[in-house]
Write a protein that holds these residues in place. Structure first.
Motif, short mmCIF file in Angstrom:
data_model
loop_
_atom_site.label_atom_id
_atom_site.label_comp_id
_atom_site.label_asym_id
_atom_site.label_seq_id
_atom_site.Cartn_x
_atom_site.Cartn_y
_atom_site.Cartn_z
N ILE A 1 -0.48 -1.40 3.78
CA ILE A 1 0.24 -1.10 2.91
C ILE A 1 0.90 0.48 2.91
CG2 ILE A 1 -0.03 -0.62 0.10
CD1 ILE A 1 -2.11 -3.13 0.25
N SER A 2 0.12 1.91 2.98
CA SER A 2 0.30 2.13 3.36
C SER A 2 1.72 1.99 4.83
CB SER A 2 -0.38 3.55 4.32
OG SER A 2 -1.66 2.92 3.27
N GLN B 1 3.58 0.42 4.87
CA GLN B 1 5.20 -0.98 4.48
C GLN B 1 5.68 0.25 3.09
OE1 GLN B 1 3.32 -4.43 3.20
NE2 GLN B 1 4.23 -5.38 4.97
N ASN B 2 4.88 1.38 2.74
CA ASN B 2 5.39 1.93 1.45
C ASN B 2 6.01 3.21 2.61
OD1 ASN B 2 4.32 0.55 -0.43
ND2 ASN B 2 2.57 1.98 -1.03
N ALA B 3 5.63 3.57 3.35
CA ALA B 3 6.68 4.54 3.99
C ALA B 3 7.72 3.57 4.64
CB ALA B 3 5.36 4.97 5.05
N ASP C 1 -2.79 8.29 4.15
CA ASP C 1 -1.65 8.34 4.46
C ASP C 1 -0.79 9.67 5.50
OD1 ASP C 1 -2.29 6.36 3.88
OD2 ASP C 1 -1.18 5.81 1.94
#
Ligand code: ATP
Ligand code: MG
Length: 380
Positions: free
Chosen positions: A21-22, A24-26, A109
């Motif tokens: 998730i971290s 993909q968010n980046a 992150d």
């Protein structure tokens, strides 16, 4: 931010999902989550990620350090280690795999993203350096090959000169005029061969330095070819007659002369004609046909000599490539690579049709520009 493709190797599914998730968010793409060494290796092979995030403690026979070592050796990919355990022994084993980063769990992150970005840019820089080193190695190999081939080719004519002059010196008063002519002819032939070699060496040097350029002028192509053939006959290259024929299919008789680079055209035609002569039995006629139209010049040079085996035809235009059937016929394998460069500079094409022991046909097609001087030259 980078859109790199990342493979996560982590056997704790909650941690793996969190990292996914971290990332993909980046903006990264997570290509897969592998939970053991085998999956990591097969995912790397199939999915070819840009970077691997590797948990050091993996269940199974191979741990993360060993898996990273294999990934580095097989695919030269950047690997960043993730671990909650940083004991000395593991750390020193991990170091030996030259990792691109080492990050302790739990991590922020921002820490992870920074490490990924540094690893990606270091990997990119290393790949560029590696490519430059390989290019340099290739050039060095080419240069040593060049020196050894050319020096070898110089030795033959030099030996002939030495041998013939020694004979003339020792037996000059006893041998017939006819024999003397033969020895003098051999000396002249050898000097000519060395001259040709030097000119090839200089041309290759010019092409490598990017100095061989296209500078066209309006020329009478048919006349140029005829004069070249006369020169060949005069210099008596193995006495093979060259039958030149010319056909013009221009829409108008008064079409302006085409713009051609005379120097490049000379390289093209002399190399093709001397090959045709060299690789044919002495006295065998060579056909040289020119077809001129408004927009193109097509040169066809055909011989009935030894031909070129099919396997050699693909690498014919590479420097130093000589076909397997040349036997003792001398040569450096540079002529056709020069021809190709000259044809390319003209924006033209060259093709070869050949059968062993049947003969060879080279066809060069050059696009022509027949515009008047001030349409071509911005200085007018
Ligand atoms: P040089 O550099 O002295 O010209 P070369 O003739 O060997 O040496 P290229 O002109 O580059 O080199 O030709 C490359 C190879 O292609 C030759 O060695 C020969 O094997 C083959 N070849 C070229 N033209 C012909 C031809 N007309 N007939 C048969 N083989 C040919
Ligand atoms: Mg040649």
């Amino acid at each position: 931010m980078s859109t790199a493709r990342v493979l996560i190797v982590e056997d704790e599914s909650i941690i793996a999902l969190d990292i996914q998730i971290s990332l993909q968010n980046a903006g990264y793409q997570v290509v897969s989550i592998a939970t053991n060494a085998e999956e990591a290796l097969s995912d790397t092979a199939v999915l070819q990620p840009d970077l691997v995030l590797m948990d050091i403690r993996l269940r199974g026979e191979m741990d993360g350090v060993e898996t990273a070592e294999q990934i580095r050796q097989m695919w030269q990919l950047p690997v960043i280690f993730l671990t909650a355990h940083a004991d000395e022994n593991t750390l020193s084993r991990a170091k030996r795999t030259q990792p691109f980063g080492y990050i302790l769990k739990p991590f922020e992150d921002r820490e992870l993203i920074t490490m990924i970005e540094i690893a990606l840019s270091r990997h990119k820089a290393e790949a560029l350096i590696q490519a430059a080193l390989e290019k340099e190695k290739e050039i060095n190999e080419l240069k040593s090959r060049f020196v050894s081939v050319v020096s070898h080719e110089f030795r033959n004519p030099l030996n002939t000169i030495l041998f013939s002059t020694e004979l003339l010196q020792r037996y000059g008063t006893q041998i017939t005029d006819q024999k003397k002519e033969i020895y003098l002819g051999r000396i002249q032939g050898s000097v000519k061969r060395m001259n040709e070699l030097l000119s090839d060496v200089l041309t290759v040097g010019e092409t490598e330095a990017g100095k061989l350029q296209f500078s066209p002028h309006p020329i009478d192509v048919a006349r140029f070819c005829k004069e070249l053939v006369d020169e060949f006959h005069l210099t008596g290259k193995r006495k093979s007659p060259i039958a030149f024929s010319f056909r013009q299919t221009c829409t108008s008789d008064s079409a302006p002369l085409p713009w051609v680079d005379e120097r490049l055209l000379r390289h093209i035609l002399t190399n093709l004609l001397s090959n045709a002569v060299k690789y044919s039995p002495s006295g065998d006629p060579i056909e040289f046909k020119l077809n001129l139209s408004d927009r193109s010049a097509i040169f066809r040079i055909q011989d009935h000599g030894i031909g070129i085996p099919k396997a050699d035809q693909v690498s014919l235009f590479q420097s130093f490539h000589r076909a397997s059937n040349v036997k003792a016929i001398p040569g450096t394998g540079l002529g056709l690579s020069i021809v190709k460069q000259c044809v390319d500079l003209h924006g033209g094409t060259i093709t070869v049709e050949s059968d062993e022991n049947e003969g060879t046909l080279f066809t060069v097609t050059l696009p022509l520009n027949r515009q008047s001087a001030h349409e071509n030259n911005p200085c007018y």
